[in-house]
Design a protein around this motif. Sequence first.
Motif, short mmCIF file in Angstrom:
data_model
loop_
_atom_site.label_atom_id
_atom_site.label_comp_id
_atom_site.label_asym_id
_atom_site.label_seq_id
_atom_site.Cartn_x
_atom_site.Cartn_y
_atom_site.Cartn_z
N ASN A 18 -0.42 -0.58 2.32
CA ASN A 18 -0.02 -0.40 3.71
C ASN A 18 1.31 0.31 3.85
OD1 ASN A 18 -2.34 -1.62 4.77
ND2 ASN A 18 -1.47 -3.67 4.53
N ASP A 19 2.26 0.00 2.96
CA ASP A 19 3.56 0.67 3.02
C ASP A 19 3.41 2.15 2.65
OD1 ASP A 19 4.85 -1.64 3.81
OD2 ASP A 19 5.27 -2.28 1.77
N GLY A 20 2.49 2.44 1.73
CA GLY A 20 2.22 3.83 1.40
C GLY A 20 1.63 4.58 2.58
N TYR A 21 0.67 3.95 3.26
CA TYR A 21 0.10 4.57 4.46
C TYR A 21 1.19 4.88 5.47
CZ TYR A 21 -4.63 3.14 2.98
OH TYR A 21 -5.80 2.98 2.31
N LYS A 22 2.07 3.92 5.67
CA LYS A 22 3.12 4.07 6.69
C LYS A 22 4.03 5.25 6.37
CE LYS A 22 6.84 1.52 8.99
NZ LYS A 22 7.54 0.21 9.08
N LEU A 23 4.52 5.31 5.14
CA LEU A 23 5.46 6.38 4.79
C LEU A 23 4.80 7.75 4.75
CD1 LEU A 23 8.54 6.16 4.10
CD2 LEU A 23 7.33 3.99 4.18
N PHE A 24 3.60 7.82 4.18
CA PHE A 24 2.91 9.11 4.12
C PHE A 24 2.34 9.51 5.48
CE2 PHE A 24 2.46 8.21 -0.56
CZ PHE A 24 3.14 9.34 -1.00
N ALA A 25 2.19 8.56 6.38
CA ALA A 25 1.78 8.89 7.76
C ALA A 25 2.94 9.52 8.52
CB ALA A 25 1.29 7.63 8.48
N ILE A 26 4.14 9.06 8.23
CA ILE A 26 5.33 9.55 8.92
C ILE A 26 5.80 10.89 8.35
CG2 ILE A 26 7.77 9.08 9.41
CD1 ILE A 26 7.03 6.08 9.37
N TYR A 27 5.73 11.01 7.00
CA TYR A 27 6.23 12.21 6.33
C TYR A 27 5.11 12.93 5.59
CZ TYR A 27 10.63 9.70 6.99
OH TYR A 27 11.68 9.02 7.54
N PRO A 28 5.16 14.26 5.52
CA PRO A 28 4.19 14.99 4.69
C PRO A 28 4.41 14.65 3.22
CG PRO A 28 5.91 16.46 5.49
CD PRO A 28 6.10 15.16 6.20
N TYR A 29 3.43 14.96 2.42
CA TYR A 29 3.46 14.59 1.00
C TYR A 29 4.76 15.01 0.32
CZ TYR A 29 2.26 14.59 -3.96
OH TYR A 29 2.26 14.37 -5.31
#
Length: 208
Positions: A18-29
């Motif tokens: 879930n934390d990965g989803y959050k960060l990668f949702a906010i920022y591009p790869y």
Amino acid sequence: MNQAYFQLPLDKQNNLINDGYKLFAIYPYKKASMIAIANEADISKSLLFYYFKNKKEYYLFLFDTAVDFIDEYKEKSIDKEIKDFFELINKTMERRMQIIHDYPYLYKFITRAYYENFEDIKLEIDEKKRIMLQTKEEEILNIIDYDKFKNPSDVKILLDIVLSVAEGCMRGLEDLDLWKIQGKVNEFKVMMNSLKKYYYKKEYLIKL
């Protein structure tokens, strides 16, 4: 990927996802930081790299996990007895809109990943998308009732049109509330009703 990840308690596994989803949702790869993800998950950067050897491996794992989740959600929510093309399409759209509302970071992540252009990740994502879309189309084409169509040979073209319309309707919806999302569903159904009048035989032209 280190199999030690799967030895973690389920809540810690979910946190890393879930934390990965959050960060990668906010920022591009390219701009998403593994340090920021580790901080969000409350673990050390070295431990995160113990479970996933690099950012690319972690990202692809998140993408596969998101696709698996959406597929499982679909299996639970769609009536497998539905054979009508437009009913099936509308139910699929309703399900996706519900996911957008219930799991905004997951859907933001997979939407951003879907259009990711960074070279280090694009080829792998494009191949996963190709397989995913091919599977989705085959599932629909294999179960629908072709007798309702004026010209059954047009169904594949129609499906391509519908999927493009659906994709356009869903882009940018991650921050909308359920009421506004439902409005988009209703707009989509109006468009499907218009297509139905063109492609279906008269005896099957009932309101969607």
